[in-house]
Motif scaffolding. Sequence first.
Motif, PDB file in Angstrom:
ATOM      1  N   PRO A  59     127.444  55.507  44.785  1.00 29.86           N
ATOM      2  CA  PRO A  59     127.967  55.073  46.087  1.00 29.86           C
ATOM      3  C   PRO A  59     128.435  56.252  46.962  1.00 29.86           C
ATOM      4  O   PRO A  59     128.246  56.232  48.184  1.00 29.86           O
ATOM      5  CB  PRO A  59     129.133  54.155  45.718  1.00 29.86           C
ATOM      6  CG  PRO A  59     128.764  53.622  44.376  1.00 29.86           C
ATOM      7  CD  PRO A  59     128.088  54.775  43.684  1.00 29.86           C
ATOM      8  N   ALA A  60     129.008  57.282  46.339  1.00 29.42           N
ATOM      9  CA  ALA A  60     129.438  58.464  47.100  1.00 29.42           C
ATOM     10  C   ALA A  60     128.230  59.204  47.670  1.00 29.42           C
ATOM     11  O   ALA A  60     128.265  59.691  48.804  1.00 29.42           O
ATOM     12  CB  ALA A  60     130.270  59.385  46.215  1.00 29.42           C
ATOM     13  N   VAL A  61     127.151  59.281  46.881  1.00 32.95           N
ATOM     14  CA  VAL A  61     125.919  59.922  47.360  1.00 32.95           C
ATOM     15  C   VAL A  61     125.371  59.143  48.552  1.00 32.95           C
ATOM     16  O   VAL A  61     124.987  59.733  49.575  1.00 32.95           O
ATOM     17  CB  VAL A  61     124.868  60.018  46.224  1.00 32.95           C
ATOM     18  CG1 VAL A  61     123.489  60.389  46.754  1.00 32.95           C
ATOM     19  CG2 VAL A  61     125.322  61.021  45.163  1.00 32.95           C
ATOM     20  N   ARG A  62     125.341  57.824  48.452  1.00 35.19           N
ATOM     21  CA  ARG A  62     124.853  56.982  49.556  1.00 35.19           C
ATOM     22  C   ARG A  62     125.659  57.225  50.839  1.00 35.19           C
ATOM     23  O   ARG A  62     125.100  57.306  51.927  1.00 35.19           O
ATOM     24  CB  ARG A  62     124.963  55.504  49.190  1.00 35.19           C
ATOM     25  CG  ARG A  62     123.959  55.028  48.195  1.00 35.19           C
ATOM     26  CD  ARG A  62     124.088  53.517  47.982  1.00 35.19           C
ATOM     27  NE  ARG A  62     123.353  53.066  46.834  1.00 35.19           N
ATOM     28  CZ  ARG A  62     122.029  52.886  46.800  1.00 35.19           C
ATOM     29  NH1 ARG A  62     121.294  53.140  47.863  1.00 35.19           N
ATOM     30  NH2 ARG A  62     121.445  52.464  45.688  1.00 35.19           N
ATOM     31  N   LYS A  63     126.961  57.340  50.678  1.00 34.99           N
ATOM     32  CA  LYS A  63     127.865  57.486  51.827  1.00 34.99           C
ATOM     33  C   LYS A  63     127.780  58.881  52.447  1.00 34.99           C
ATOM     34  O   LYS A  63     127.852  59.029  53.668  1.00 34.99           O
ATOM     35  CB  LYS A  63     129.294  57.200  51.362  1.00 34.99           C
ATOM     36  CG  LYS A  63     130.339  57.314  52.424  1.00 34.99           C
ATOM     37  CD  LYS A  63     131.703  57.022  51.843  1.00 34.99           C
ATOM     38  CE  LYS A  63     132.782  57.504  52.782  1.00 34.99           C
ATOM     39  NZ  LYS A  63     134.066  57.622  52.142  1.00 34.99           N
ATOM     40  N   LEU A  65     125.322  61.448  52.159  1.00 36.44           N
ATOM     41  CA  LEU A  65     124.069  62.117  52.504  1.00 36.44           C
ATOM     42  C   LEU A  65     123.161  61.225  53.346  1.00 36.44           C
ATOM     43  O   LEU A  65     123.034  60.030  53.052  1.00 36.44           O
ATOM     44  CB  LEU A  65     123.321  62.519  51.224  1.00 36.44           C
ATOM     45  CG  LEU A  65     124.006  63.561  50.352  1.00 36.44           C
ATOM     46  CD1 LEU A  65     123.336  63.674  49.002  1.00 36.44           C
ATOM     47  CD2 LEU A  65     123.987  64.911  51.051  1.00 36.44           C
ATOM     48  N   PRO A  66     122.507  61.794  54.345  1.00 37.31           N
ATOM     49  CA  PRO A  66     121.591  60.993  55.149  1.00 37.31           C
ATOM     50  C   PRO A  66     120.481  60.360  54.301  1.00 37.31           C
ATOM     51  O   PRO A  66     120.069  59.234  54.554  1.00 37.31           O
ATOM     52  CB  PRO A  66     120.997  61.986  56.149  1.00 37.31           C
ATOM     53  CG  PRO A  66     121.867  63.186  56.104  1.00 37.31           C
ATOM     54  CD  PRO A  66     122.601  63.171  54.803  1.00 37.31           C
ATOM     55  N   GLU A  67     120.024  61.075  53.293  1.00 35.55           N
ATOM     56  CA  GLU A  67     118.986  60.565  52.390  1.00 35.55           C
ATOM     57  C   GLU A  67     119.596  59.970  51.122  1.00 35.55           C
ATOM     58  O   GLU A  67     118.927  59.779  50.110  1.00 35.55           O
ATOM     59  CB  GLU A  67     117.976  61.677  52.046  1.00 35.55           C
ATOM     60  CG  GLU A  67     118.494  62.780  51.130  1.00 35.55           C
ATOM     61  CD  GLU A  67     119.331  63.874  51.793  1.00 35.55           C
ATOM     62  OE1 GLU A  67     119.416  64.957  51.204  1.00 35.55           O
ATOM     63  OE2 GLU A  67     119.915  63.663  52.869  1.00 35.55           O
ATOM     64  N   GLY A  68     120.897  59.656  51.201  1.00 33.34           N
ATOM     65  CA  GLY A  68     121.634  59.173  50.035  1.00 33.34           C
ATOM     66  C   GLY A  68     121.085  57.896  49.431  1.00 33.34           C
ATOM     67  O   GLY A  68     121.065  57.754  48.202  1.00 33.34           O
ATOM     68  N   ASP A  69     120.638  56.969  50.261  1.00 33.95           N
ATOM     69  CA  ASP A  69     120.083  55.719  49.714  1.00 33.95           C
ATOM     70  C   ASP A  69     118.860  56.001  48.854  1.00 33.95           C
ATOM     71  O   ASP A  69     118.726  55.473  47.751  1.00 33.95           O
ATOM     72  CB  ASP A  69     119.720  54.740  50.832  1.00 33.95           C
ATOM     73  CG  ASP A  69     120.952  54.094  51.462  1.00 33.95           C
ATOM     74  OD1 ASP A  69     122.021  54.074  50.820  1.00 33.95           O
ATOM     75  OD2 ASP A  69     120.823  53.617  52.601  1.00 33.95           O
ATOM     76  N   GLU A  70     117.974  56.832  49.360  1.00 33.76           N
ATOM     77  CA  GLU A  70     116.755  57.169  48.616  1.00 33.76           C
ATOM     78  C   GLU A  70     117.086  57.888  47.306  1.00 33.76           C
ATOM     79  O   GLU A  70     116.544  57.563  46.256  1.00 33.76           O
ATOM     80  CB  GLU A  70     115.855  58.050  49.488  1.00 33.76           C
ATOM     81  CG  GLU A  70     114.572  58.484  48.818  1.00 33.76           C
ATOM     82  CD  GLU A  70     113.775  59.429  49.698  1.00 33.76           C
ATOM     83  OE1 GLU A  70     113.232  60.398  49.145  1.00 33.76           O
ATOM     84  OE2 GLU A  70     113.696  59.210  50.929  1.00 33.76           O
ATOM     85  N   LEU A  71     117.982  58.854  47.372  1.00 35.32           N
ATOM     86  CA  LEU A  71     118.372  59.598  46.168  1.00 35.32           C
ATOM     87  C   LEU A  71     119.021  58.668  45.141  1.00 35.32           C
ATOM     88  O   LEU A  71     118.698  58.710  43.951  1.00 35.32           O
ATOM     89  CB  LEU A  71     119.329  60.735  46.524  1.00 35.32           C
ATOM     90  CG  LEU A  71     118.746  61.878  47.354  1.00 35.32           C
ATOM     91  CD1 LEU A  71     119.856  62.774  47.877  1.00 35.32           C
ATOM     92  CD2 LEU A  71     117.736  62.676  46.545  1.00 35.32           C
ATOM     93  N   ALA A  72     119.947  57.828  45.615  1.00 34.52           N
ATOM     94  CA  ALA A  72     120.648  56.916  44.702  1.00 34.52           C
ATOM     95  C   ALA A  72     119.692  55.878  44.123  1.00 34.52           C
ATOM     96  O   ALA A  72     119.759  55.587  42.921  1.00 34.52           O
ATOM     97  CB  ALA A  72     121.800  56.230  45.433  1.00 34.52           C
ATOM     98  N   ASP A  73     118.814  55.337  44.940  1.00 35.57           N
ATOM     99  CA  ASP A  73     117.860  54.343  44.426  1.00 35.57           C
ATOM    100  C   ASP A  73     117.002  54.921  43.319  1.00 35.57           C
ATOM    101  O   ASP A  73     116.768  54.270  42.293  1.00 35.57           O
ATOM    102  CB  ASP A  73     116.969  53.803  45.555  1.00 35.57           C
ATOM    103  CG  ASP A  73     117.706  52.890  46.516  1.00 35.57           C
ATOM    104  OD1 ASP A  73     118.840  52.452  46.183  1.00 35.57           O
ATOM    105  OD2 ASP A  73     117.150  52.622  47.602  1.00 35.57           O
ATOM    106  N   HIS A  74     116.535  56.156  43.502  1.00 31.47           N
ATOM    107  CA  HIS A  74     115.714  56.788  42.463  1.00 31.47           C
ATOM    108  C   HIS A  74     116.538  57.024  41.192  1.00 31.47           C
ATOM    109  O   HIS A  74     116.074  56.747  40.086  1.00 31.47           O
ATOM    110  CB  HIS A  74     115.117  58.103  42.975  1.00 31.47           C
ATOM    111  CG  HIS A  74     114.208  58.752  41.990  1.00 31.47           C
ATOM    112  ND1 HIS A  74     112.959  58.251  41.699  1.00 31.47           N
ATOM    113  CD2 HIS A  74     114.376  59.838  41.198  1.00 31.47           C
ATOM    114  CE1 HIS A  74     112.392  59.008  40.779  1.00 31.47           C
ATOM    115  NE2 HIS A  74     113.236  59.982  40.453  1.00 31.47           N
ATOM    116  N   GLY A  75     117.761  57.519  41.357  1.00 36.86           N
ATOM    117  CA  GLY A  75     118.629  57.753  40.203  1.00 36.86           C
ATOM    118  C   GLY A  75     118.938  56.464  39.456  1.00 36.86           C
ATOM    119  O   GLY A  75     118.902  56.414  38.226  1.00 36.86           O
ATOM    120  N   LEU A  76     119.217  55.404  40.194  1.00 35.03           N
ATOM    121  CA  LEU A  76     119.523  54.109  39.571  1.00 35.03           C
ATOM    122  C   LEU A  76     118.293  53.513  38.877  1.00 35.03           C
ATOM    123  O   LEU A  76     118.418  52.877  37.829  1.00 35.03           O
ATOM    124  CB  LEU A  76     120.081  53.139  40.613  1.00 35.03           C
ATOM    125  CG  LEU A  76     121.490  53.481  41.097  1.00 35.03           C
ATOM    126  CD1 LEU A  76     121.835  52.683  42.341  1.00 35.03           C
ATOM    127  CD2 LEU A  76     122.514  53.250  39.995  1.00 35.03           C
TER     128      LEU A  76
END
Length: 194
Positions: A59-63, A65-76
Motif C-alpha cells: 500500500p505504501a508503494v501504491r501511494k 510512486l506514480p507506477e506504484g499500482d503496477e509495481l505492487a500488482d506484480h509483487g502481489l
Amino acid sequence: MDALTFLRADHESVLGMIESLERGRGTSETEIRNREHLATSLVIAASQHEAVEEQFFWPAVRKSLPEGDELADHGLEQEESGKQLLQQIEHSEAGSPEFEQALTDFLVAMREHIDYEQNQVWPRFAEVEPPEDMADLGDRMAAAKKKAPTRPHPKTPSGPGAQKTAGLAAAATDKLRDMAGGRKSDEPADPHTP
C-alpha cells in the motif's frame, strides 16, 4: 528501524533457509525430519513476511510512486503464486516427490520475488519516501509481524483491509493450531537487524 532494513533482514533470513534446504536433500530419516522442520520454519517466516508486506509495504508503494499500482500488482501476483506453493509444501510429506517439487518451485519463485523487490521496487521507493516515514513504516511492519499468520492463506485477499481483519483472524487461528500441534517450536527467531 526503517522499512527496507526490516525487509532486507527478513529476506536474508528466508534466503538462508532456502540455501540450507537446497544443501540438505538427504534421504535418511533424520535428514528428512530435519528438512521437514526447516521447511516448516520457511513456511512460517515467508507467510509472516508476505502478510506484513500486503498490509503495509505494497500500500505504501501504491501511494508513493506514480507506477506504484503496477509495481505492487506484480509483487502481489508473485506473492500469491508463492502462497500456493507454500500451501503445497505445508500439506505434503517431507521427502515426497510433491514436497520436493513444490519446494524447488518455491525456492526459484522466492529468489525471483526478492530480486524484483530489492532491485526494481526498493530503489524507486527509497528515492521518494522520507526517512521519517520509512522509519515509521518499518516499526509498524515489525510490530505487525508478531501478529501475522504463520501459514499461507491463498484465499485471503491481499489488500491491507483484508489483512487487518481476515488476516488477523487467520493469524489467531494459526497460532492456536501451532501451539496445539507442536509447530510453535519451528517458528524461526526474528532476524538480526543492525
